[in-house]
Motif scaffolding. Structure first.
Motif, PDB file in Angstrom:
ATOM      1  N   VAL A 118      -2.770  -3.331  -8.219  1.00  0.00           N
ATOM      2  CA  VAL A 118      -2.257  -4.281  -7.236  1.00  0.00           C
ATOM      3  C   VAL A 118      -3.309  -5.290  -6.774  1.00  0.00           C
ATOM      4  O   VAL A 118      -2.977  -6.427  -6.443  1.00  0.00           O
ATOM      5  CB  VAL A 118      -1.658  -3.543  -6.017  1.00  0.00           C
ATOM      6  CG1 VAL A 118      -0.411  -2.776  -6.424  1.00  0.00           C
ATOM      7  CG2 VAL A 118      -2.677  -2.598  -5.378  1.00  0.00           C
ATOM      8  N   TRP A 119      -4.576  -4.895  -6.755  1.00  0.00           N
ATOM      9  CA  TRP A 119      -5.632  -5.811  -6.325  1.00  0.00           C
ATOM     10  C   TRP A 119      -5.772  -6.979  -7.310  1.00  0.00           C
ATOM     11  O   TRP A 119      -5.912  -8.133  -6.905  1.00  0.00           O
ATOM     12  CB  TRP A 119      -6.970  -5.073  -6.214  1.00  0.00           C
ATOM     13  CG  TRP A 119      -6.891  -3.883  -5.327  1.00  0.00           C
ATOM     14  CD1 TRP A 119      -6.681  -2.578  -5.706  1.00  0.00           C
ATOM     15  CD2 TRP A 119      -6.971  -3.869  -3.897  1.00  0.00           C
ATOM     16  NE1 TRP A 119      -6.643  -1.769  -4.602  1.00  0.00           N
ATOM     17  CE2 TRP A 119      -6.818  -2.523  -3.478  1.00  0.00           C
ATOM     18  CE3 TRP A 119      -7.182  -4.863  -2.944  1.00  0.00           C
ATOM     19  CZ2 TRP A 119      -6.853  -2.152  -2.140  1.00  0.00           C
ATOM     20  CZ3 TRP A 119      -7.217  -4.495  -1.605  1.00  0.00           C
ATOM     21  CH2 TRP A 119      -7.060  -3.156  -1.207  1.00  0.00           C
ATOM     22  N   CYS A 177       3.006   1.743  -3.708  1.00  0.00           N
ATOM     23  CA  CYS A 177       2.459   1.763  -5.060  1.00  0.00           C
ATOM     24  C   CYS A 177       1.955   3.155  -5.416  1.00  0.00           C
ATOM     25  O   CYS A 177       1.513   3.915  -4.551  1.00  0.00           O
ATOM     26  CB  CYS A 177       1.352   0.727  -5.221  1.00  0.00           C
ATOM     27  SG  CYS A 177      -0.062   0.928  -4.138  1.00  0.00           S
ATOM     28  N   GLU A 210       0.817  -1.220   0.000  1.00  0.00           N
ATOM     29  CA  GLU A 210       0.000   0.000   0.000  1.00  0.00           C
ATOM     30  C   GLU A 210       0.844   1.260   0.000  1.00  0.00           C
ATOM     31  O   GLU A 210       0.537   2.232  -0.695  1.00  0.00           O
ATOM     32  CB  GLU A 210      -0.926  -0.010   1.215  1.00  0.00           C
ATOM     33  CG  GLU A 210      -1.807   1.214   1.332  1.00  0.00           C
ATOM     34  CD  GLU A 210      -2.661   1.207   2.582  1.00  0.00           C
ATOM     35  OE1 GLU A 210      -3.453   2.146   2.747  1.00  0.00           O
ATOM     36  OE2 GLU A 210      -2.534   0.261   3.393  1.00  0.00           O
ATOM     37  N   TYR A 216      -3.439   1.630  -7.248  1.00  0.00           N
ATOM     38  CA  TYR A 216      -4.127   1.307  -5.994  1.00  0.00           C
ATOM     39  C   TYR A 216      -5.589   1.731  -6.044  1.00  0.00           C
ATOM     40  O   TYR A 216      -6.478   1.005  -5.632  1.00  0.00           O
ATOM     41  CB  TYR A 216      -3.425   1.976  -4.819  1.00  0.00           C
ATOM     42  CG  TYR A 216      -3.815   1.401  -3.469  1.00  0.00           C
ATOM     43  CD1 TYR A 216      -3.237   0.226  -3.008  1.00  0.00           C
ATOM     44  CD2 TYR A 216      -4.770   2.030  -2.666  1.00  0.00           C
ATOM     45  CE1 TYR A 216      -3.588  -0.315  -1.772  1.00  0.00           C
ATOM     46  CE2 TYR A 216      -5.129   1.499  -1.428  1.00  0.00           C
ATOM     47  CZ  TYR A 216      -4.540   0.327  -0.988  1.00  0.00           C
ATOM     48  OH  TYR A 216      -4.903  -0.209   0.227  1.00  0.00           O
TER      49      TYR A 216
END
Length: 233
Positions: free
Chosen positions: A50-51, A38, A35, A43
């Motif tokens: 990233v998810w 990035c 977190e 995000y």
């Protein structure tokens, strides 16, 4: 710690592999998470970020992913997961833990659902285990089992279960949508016999010392008690 910036999936993979341990969310050790490293576009953006990269990173690096850090998610690289699991399990395989009365019936019940399969989606585990009501118009007094989230988190914190991938629902046009659905597996299934042979080859204390020295090196300004808290969970 080296300065990282995550703009691509490869950046995320590189960070996991280089650090060995990488929480997804910010926590007590400042600057030690995906977190915090990035760029906003990957995000909060509308494009894959990233998810969506979690599953591919798991598959491409064979890193372990799960709620390992203060009941929150993160990665442990393949190189370090054996020692990490040895510490968190305190040297016990699951059968020995049960024999010594260290696992409740409810924990054993969910573990068996997962361990008896190569892997299983979270929604399938809930359905098989009776944690959700089957879809029916009939009204009855049957109530679903409780505690799935608590139990699955505990099994991950103890490193008896990990997330082996994420899968997405598909609409009529063939497009993915929604949040990724976790697919669970036991490490012995995800990594195979090599993991079974190596996870307990050291004592838990020896594994702890190896991890501590590694983290002390990459986190030189973090207090020793914080590193211990991070390792022990």
């Amino acid at each position: 710690m080296k300065d990282f910036t995550i703009r691509t999936k490869q950046d995320m993979e590189n960070m996991v592999e280089e650090l060995g341990f990488l929480p997804f969310f910010a926590h007590r050790i400042a600057g030690f998470s995906i977190e915090e490293h990035c760029v906003p576009e990957v995000y909060f953006g509308t494009e894959p970020g990233v998810w969506e990269w979690k599953g591919p990173v798991i598959q491409e690096t064979r890193s372990a992913y799960g709620k390992f850090f203060a009941k929150k998610a993160g990665f442990v690289s393949k190189e370090w997961f054996g020692d990490f699991a040895n510490v968190r399990r305190d040297g016990y395989d699951y059968e020995a833990r049960c024999e010594d009365g260290l696992a409740s019936y409810n924990e054993q019940y969910l573990y068996k659902i997962i361990s008896s399969r190569h892997s299983i989606l979270s929604k399938e585990a809930k359905a098989v285990g009776g944690y959700v009501k089957p879809r029916t118009n009939e009204k009855d007094a049957w109530q679903p089992r409780k505690g799935f989230d608590t139990l699955i988190t505990k099994l991950q914190m103890q490193c008896y279960v990990l997330t082996s991938d994420f899968e997405y629902e598909v609409d009529k046009s063939g497009n993915f949508y929604g949040w990724g659905i976790a697919r669970y597996a036991i490490p012995e299934e995800f990594y195979g016999k090599k993991f079974e042979d190596e996870v307990y080859k050291r004592t838990p204390e020896q594994s702890y010392d190896r991890i501590f020295k590694h983290l002390r090196k990459i986190l030189p300004n973090v207090a020793e008690e914080e590193i211990e808290r991070f390792i022990r969970g």
